[in-house]
Scaffold this active site. Sequence first.
Site, short mmCIF file in Angstrom:
data_model
loop_
_atom_site.label_atom_id
_atom_site.label_comp_id
_atom_site.label_asym_id
_atom_site.label_seq_id
_atom_site.Cartn_x
_atom_site.Cartn_y
_atom_site.Cartn_z
N CYS A 74 -0.93 -1.32 5.80
CA CYS A 74 -1.27 -2.62 5.23
C CYS A 74 -2.21 -3.31 6.21
O CYS A 74 -1.87 -3.49 7.39
CB CYS A 74 0.03 -3.43 5.08
N CYS A 184 -8.03 -3.89 2.15
CA CYS A 184 -6.63 -4.04 1.71
C CYS A 184 -6.26 -2.72 1.04
O CYS A 184 -7.03 -2.22 0.21
CB CYS A 184 -6.54 -5.20 0.71
N1 DGL Z 1 -1.73 -3.73 1.08
C1 DGL Z 1 -1.80 -5.00 1.77
C2 DGL Z 1 -3.04 -5.01 2.66
O1 DGL Z 1 -3.55 -3.95 2.96
C3 DGL Z 1 -1.61 -6.08 0.79
C4 DGL Z 1 -1.38 -7.43 1.36
C5 DGL Z 1 -0.62 -8.37 0.48
O2 DGL Z 1 0.55 -8.09 0.19
O3 DGL Z 1 -1.20 -9.41 0.17
O4 DGL Z 1 -3.51 -6.02 3.10
#
Ligand code: DGL
Length: 259
Positions: A74, A184
């Site tokens: 993430c 993201c």
């Molecule tokens: N997959 C997360 C990232 O890479 C998502 C973040 C979120 O939950 O807003 O930033």
Amino acid sequence: MANNSPIGLFDSGVGGISIYNEIKKTLPNESAIYLADNLNAPYGKKTKEEIINLSLKNTQKLIDLNCKLIVVACNTATTNAITILREKFDTPIIGIEPSIKPAILNTKTKNIGILATEKTLSSNLFQQTSNKFSDGIYIHEQIGYDLVSIIEKSGINQELLKNKLISYVQPMLEKNIDNLVLGCTHYYYLIDILKKILPSSVRVLDSSSAVSKRVKQVLEVNNIMSRTKDCKNEFYCNGNESVIKKFLGEGEKINKMIF
Ligand code: DGL
């Protein structure tokens, strides 16, 4: 820490499954445990302190489950919490950051775009990385408002996501970007839609293969590569499991767990 222990990954939901898939392609003999903290998604709208606390909680859980290496799958958790995670835990921790450097090296128009969550773009780590590489290159930042929430709630809802994405990329196209960095892990699943709406001259970059290469390197350096082909992959979530199921491969199943 045993060689045949699993690699642990966490994300706020389904985004990190793209990282999991890439790691399994590179390292098919490694076992893995994936935590989707979807009860707390989206992370991108939380305070830095909340993101740090959630990241500490997830990492602790993976360590309790005997993981030999942690992948923060993430960008939001990496850019806000990885320094603290590394201070607190001895287990090797690998994060994911937007592929700014390859985009900067590749751009001809000297304009690149980045689409990421609010908290990734406002983080010190992201700002430092962009400043380090961006001499003479303009980085056009765009928050991907609502994209994570839509994906977590309804999966890849083409029409809804397409309209949002058109409005997000338009201002960057007006600035003549030729590289668009996805900052993201959830956005990996938007690549097909983006390719339909972007001119073919715009390259879309995500960081999943860079992370899997790094995982391989760290396993080798620490001499903790799996020594068995008998691997096991487990997926856990703490919220609704109906959307996550759609993102898993054949034969993979999601379990509910409190964490
Ligand atoms: N997959 C997360 C990232 O890479 C998502 C973040 C979120 O939950 O807003 O930033």
